[in-house]
Design a protein around this motif. Structure first.
Motif, PDB file in Angstrom:
ATOM      1  N   PHE A  56      -3.346   3.470  -2.926  1.00 36.03           N
ATOM      2  CA  PHE A  56      -3.680   2.073  -3.208  1.00 36.03           C
ATOM      3  C   PHE A  56      -3.421   1.223  -1.969  1.00 36.03           C
ATOM      4  O   PHE A  56      -2.650   1.590  -1.066  1.00 36.03           O
ATOM      5  CB  PHE A  56      -2.879   1.538  -4.397  1.00 36.03           C
ATOM      6  CG  PHE A  56      -1.383   1.517  -4.207  1.00 36.03           C
ATOM      7  CD1 PHE A  56      -0.755   0.433  -3.579  1.00 36.03           C
ATOM      8  CD2 PHE A  56      -0.586   2.563  -4.655  1.00 36.03           C
ATOM      9  CE1 PHE A  56       0.617   0.411  -3.397  1.00 36.03           C
ATOM     10  CE2 PHE A  56       0.795   2.540  -4.475  1.00 36.03           C
ATOM     11  CZ  PHE A  56       1.397   1.469  -3.840  1.00 36.03           C
ATOM     12  N   GLY A  57      -4.076   0.067  -1.943  1.00 32.14           N
ATOM     13  CA  GLY A  57      -3.905  -0.874  -0.856  1.00 32.14           C
ATOM     14  C   GLY A  57      -4.331  -2.261  -1.297  1.00 32.14           C
ATOM     15  O   GLY A  57      -5.054  -2.421  -2.287  1.00 32.14           O
ATOM     16  N   GLY A  58      -3.848  -3.273  -0.570  1.00 26.01           N
ATOM     17  CA  GLY A  58      -4.216  -4.646  -0.877  1.00 26.01           C
ATOM     18  C   GLY A  58      -3.608  -5.182  -2.159  1.00 26.01           C
ATOM     19  O   GLY A  58      -4.080  -6.188  -2.704  1.00 26.01           O
ATOM     20  N   GLY A  65      -6.193  -5.458  -5.304  1.00 15.95           N
ATOM     21  CA  GLY A  65      -6.259  -4.288  -4.449  1.00 15.95           C
ATOM     22  C   GLY A  65      -7.097  -3.170  -5.020  1.00 15.95           C
ATOM     23  O   GLY A  65      -7.835  -3.323  -6.001  1.00 15.95           O
ATOM     24  N   THR A  66      -6.979  -2.017  -4.408  1.00 14.85           N
ATOM     25  CA  THR A  66      -7.756  -0.835  -4.798  1.00 14.85           C
ATOM     26  C   THR A  66      -6.806   0.300  -5.161  1.00 14.85           C
ATOM     27  O   THR A  66      -5.613   0.257  -4.887  1.00 14.85           O
ATOM     28  CB  THR A  66      -8.649  -0.391  -3.637  1.00 14.85           C
ATOM     29  OG1 THR A  66      -7.821  -0.094  -2.495  1.00 14.85           O
ATOM     30  CG2 THR A  66      -9.649  -1.477  -3.270  1.00 14.85           C
ATOM     31  N   GLY A  67      -7.348   1.354  -5.785  1.00 18.06           N
ATOM     32  CA  GLY A  67      -6.564   2.517  -6.143  1.00 18.06           C
ATOM     33  C   GLY A  67      -5.857   2.355  -7.480  1.00 18.06           C
ATOM     34  O   GLY A  67      -6.265   1.554  -8.325  1.00 18.06           O
ATOM     35  N   ASN A  68      -4.746   3.082  -7.648  1.00 22.83           N
ATOM     36  CA  ASN A  68      -4.014   3.065  -8.921  1.00 22.83           C
ATOM     37  C   ASN A  68      -2.523   3.181  -8.637  1.00 22.83           C
ATOM     38  O   ASN A  68      -2.016   4.257  -8.312  1.00 22.83           O
ATOM     39  CB  ASN A  68      -4.480   4.205  -9.826  1.00 22.83           C
ATOM     40  CG  ASN A  68      -3.781   4.193 -11.172  1.00 22.83           C
ATOM     41  OD1 ASN A  68      -3.065   3.256 -11.508  1.00 22.83           O
ATOM     42  ND2 ASN A  68      -3.987   5.242 -11.945  1.00 22.83           N
ATOM     43  N   ALA A 108       0.829  -1.204   0.000  1.00 23.18           N
ATOM     44  CA  ALA A 108       0.000   0.000   0.000  1.00 23.18           C
ATOM     45  C   ALA A 108       0.858   1.246   0.000  1.00 23.18           C
ATOM     46  O   ALA A 108       2.042   1.227   0.364  1.00 23.18           O
ATOM     47  CB  ALA A 108      -0.930   0.001   1.218  1.00 23.18           C
ATOM     48  N   ALA A 109       0.266   2.368  -0.442  1.00 22.40           N
ATOM     49  CA  ALA A 109       0.895   3.697  -0.355  1.00 22.40           C
ATOM     50  C   ALA A 109      -0.202   4.731  -0.540  1.00 22.40           C
ATOM     51  O   ALA A 109      -1.226   4.481  -1.209  1.00 22.40           O
ATOM     52  CB  ALA A 109       1.981   3.882  -1.405  1.00 22.40           C
TER      53      ALA A 109
END
Length: 763
Positions: free
Chosen positions: A753-755, A701-704, A674-675
């Motif tokens: 993002f994470g996961g 995960g989620t985000g980009n 994650a970050a």
């Protein structure tokens, strides 16, 4: 696609494969000043290793044809390969007159076939002359009793004699209806050619009559008028020479037209000259035509003079090019070679091999090489293949040490996208086949992709540059991988019909063949063909091409619904016993099923392929497995036909064990990476010497998260050597020949993002 023994007409039947979907990723951008401070780097000084250059050595190629797309546009310019399939039947339909009937002649009433089939003698002649040209043109379609009623020999003799009489006072236009008489005779020869049983034979009576008619017409002074009015009828009369197979008798007429022609002639007169091509090309199939040219060398010199005198008109698809190419037939006949050789030598060396004159020179060159084989020194053409490469392939781009592109016309972005598409496909392929590096004795360390601008240019030049058959959609040259310096090469062309979108036809399918041959199949292609392996070879290429590009394989899903083949039957597929549907659609289905449902069997099979144990692989497929999966395969096909084909089983690398959460190893993963937005998550590996490929992938995960790589220091958006920046978290980087020691990568948060799962592998 494979093999070299495949018949050309079989290759011609093969359908289109999916077109290449190119990814838009920036590759190997120069490193810039680091934008962040990730913390202390691991101890050590990362080594840098020079990428090896491609060897100049080359083995005799094992050529593997690619199917030609049915969407390939027809080009008006001639191709050398067209000479292999000359049409000898009479020409169908009117080429000039009927198309211009509304402008040149009075409009015709509705055409009544019975008006021709129910009349004879003077009544028939009057009917033909009074009909419109468009009406007479419809008679080319007659069959059965109508064909016999209109075109039996007695009817044809009557009309031929009428043309003889009418031509005696031919006024230079169609006011006396000579055009209708000529077109009727052309229609008769055409219909009788295809319906001999219905129409009956043509004999000496018609031969005598048609000669009288043509003699009279071409003797008429007004046939020399340079006008559209004369040209409309003259063009049809020139074609009638060939329809009646009187090519030898009227070589003088052809010479007259070629000798008199200038580029200022009106369109219909130019069409009359263009129609001499039919007389010439089909004449070379007639022994009497060969004898006539042997007795009269001025026919050849007149045709050559026609070309040189009108060379300013040459644009590739013009009348000068098309007629000039027929001079090549001179060297195809032993009796005429003394005439043809100096003419062809002059023309080939007089005009450039590329540009407007390329179609002329390359076609004439084809005749010298295919019909007068072994005499390149006589023509001064032995160095042409080497000369052509820099003349035609003006773009030379290196993706990396293992991949080079030679192209006729590609932009910097197109080159970058093509490199990215192929480089990232490596990781996708290796994840599927789970190899441990190249098979033994495989020296195909680099691939050269040759991309012509379109199918026409591929066909015009590739046969000479690479000595391959071009009646296909491209060619993969595997060569002999056991030979040091062997050059693997995919000779391709742009899918011009998809412009403005840029795609190289079959790019990802053929690249899979290269990877499969290097990592799965021991030896050269012929070795792998000792037992039936086509279901895997072509099925895997289709599977990777469609899956990697995220393309839905409509044709294969439609075939699944039909349930045509048992799995055990598909294991027997060869090029000789299968059509394109079985080879590609069903190969894809068989491979997909085995990968999804029986991956352990695929592993066992590939172990045997990689060792060259073809008989052992065959025993596994036909005895160990045999028919045991047929029922399950049939059930799977029903689901797949309903567009529910399933997916590959998830196979994850083991978790990384190093205490430093930034450290990765040969085959391991870290989960829940994650970050926050604008920040990095850093990683590194300590590579041993000799690593051929390093692959870093992110998923889930989620985000980009965007992925960056650097070999000399921490990787950031300002300091990187490679990046993968698609939307979401599905990023992949494949680094070829990375340096030994520490290398670095990072995930940059375009959006927090994470996961995310990060996996590293190398071989």
């Amino acid at each position: 696609m494979r093999p070299s023994s495949m018949a050309k007409d079989a290759a011609r039947r093969l359908p289109a494969l999916g077109t290449a979907l190119l990814l838009s990723l920036g590759l190997f951008a120069p490193a810039a000043q680091a934008a962040g401070t990730p913390g202390a780097a691991p101890a050590g000084n990362p080594a840098t290793s020079a990428a090896p250059s491609a060897s100049a050595g080359k083995a005799a190629p094992r050529t593997i044809p690619v199917p030609k797309s049915p969407d390939t546009p027809k080009d008006a310019r001639p191709l050398a390969s067209d000479q292999q399939a000359k049409a000898t039947a009479p020409t169908a339909g009117s080429s000039v007159g009927a198309a211009k009937a509304a402008r040149q002649f009075s409009a015709a009433a509705a055409c009544d076939v019975s008006a021709f089939t129910g009349k004879s003698g003077a009544a028939l002649v009057q009917q033909v002359k009074s009909a419109g040209l468009d009406c007479v043109n419809t008679l080319f379609q007659l069959k059965g009793n109508d064909a016999k009623g209109a075109f039996n020999e007695a009817q044809m003799v009557t009309v031929a004699n009428a043309l003889r009489d009418t031509a005696a006072t031919y006024p230079g236009d169609n006011s006396t209806s000579a055009g209708q008489l000529v077109l009727f005779l052309r229609a008769g020869y055409y219909v009788q050619w295809y319906n001999k049983d219905a129409v009956g034979p043509y004999g000496d009576s018609l031969k005598t009559a048609i000669r009288g008619a043509l003699d009279s017409f071409f003797a008429a002074p007004r046939t020399r008028d340079i006008s559209d009015a004369n040209g409309d009828t003259l063009a049809e009369a020139v074609t009638l020479i060939d329809s009646a197979q009187e090519n030898a008798r009227y070589t003088g007429v052809v010479k007259r037209l070629l000798n008199d022609y200038t580029g200022s002639w009106p369109a219909a007169m130019t069409a009359a000259v263009a129609n001499t091509e039919t007389v010439i090309v089909n004449g070379f199939d007639l022994p009497e035509f060969i004898s006539a040219l042997q007795a009269d060398p001025t026919f050849a010199t007149t045709t050559a003079s026609f070309v040189t005198r009108n060379s300013s008109l040459i644009n590739g698809g013009d009348v000068v090019t098309k007629i000039g190419i027929q001079l090549g037939n001179l060297v195809a006949h032993e009796e005429l070679r003394p005439q043809g050789r100096p003419i062809l030598k002059d023309l080939i060396n007089r005009y450039p091999l590329v540009g407007n004159t390329g179609p002329l020179t390359m076609n004439l060159l084809w005749f010298t090489e295919k019909k007068d084989e072994g005499n390149c020194s006589l023509y001064g053409t032995c160095d042409v293949p080497a000369k052509l490469v820099p003349l035609v392939l003006t773009v030379d781009h290196t993706c990396n040490a293992n991949l080079r592109i030679r192209a006729q016309d590609m932009t910097a972005q197109q080159l970058a996208d093509t490199c990215t598409s192929l480089i990232n496909q490596d990781a996708f392929f290796h994840k599927i086949v789970k190899d441990n590096g190249p098979v033994a004795n495989d020296n195909n360390t680099n691939l050269e992709v040759v991309a012509f601008d379109d199918y026409y240019n591929y066909s015009l030049y590739a046969w000479e540059m690479y000595k391959i058959d071009v009646d296909n959609g491209g060619m993969y040259e595997e060569g002999n991988p056991a030979v040091a310096g062997n050059q693997a090469r995919f000779i391709a062309h742009e899918a011009s019909w998809l412009r403005p979108q840029f795609q190289i036809w079959n790019l990802n399918h053929e690249y899979t063949h290269y990877l499969d041959g290097r990592y799965d199949m021991y030896g050269d292609f012929e070795a792998g063909m000792t037992t039936p392996t086509i279901w895997w070879v072509e099925g895997l290429a289709e599977y990777v091409s469609y899956s990697y590009r995220g393309e839905h394989y409509d044709a294969a899903v439609a075939q699944a619904a039909k349930g045509t083949y048992a799995l055990s039957t598909l294991f027997d597929t060869t090029y000789d016993n299968s059509d394109s549907t079985r080879t590609y659609n069903w190969g894809y289905l068989a491979v997909r099923y085995m990968l999804q449902s029986h991956p352990q069997d695929v592993d066992a099979l590939l172990a045997k392929y990689r060792a060259g144990d073809w008989n052992g692989a065959r025993t596994l497929l036909k005895t160990t497995i045999g028919t045991s999966y047929d029922a399950d395969f049939a059930a799977w096909l029903k689901q797949c036909g309903a567009d529910n084909c399933g997916s590959l089983p998830t196979t994850q690398a083991p978790l990384c064990t190093a205490a430093d959460t930034r450290q990765f190893d040969k085959n391991c993963r870290r989960d829940n990476v994650a970050a926050t937005t604008g920040n990095y998550n850093y990683g590194y590996l300590n590579l041993p010497a000799g690593v051929k490929q390093l692959t870093i992938t992110t998923s889930g995960g989620t985000g980009n998260a965007d992925l960056y790589y650097n070999s000399g220091s921490w990787a950031t958006t300002g300091a990187y050597q490679a990046k993968s920046t698609t939307s979401g978290n599905g990023e992949t980087l494949t680094i070829t020949n990375p340096p030994a020691g520490y290398v670095f990568f990072s995930l940059y948060a375009q959006q927090g993002f994470g996961g995310v799962t990060v996996t590293t592998t190398y071989n």
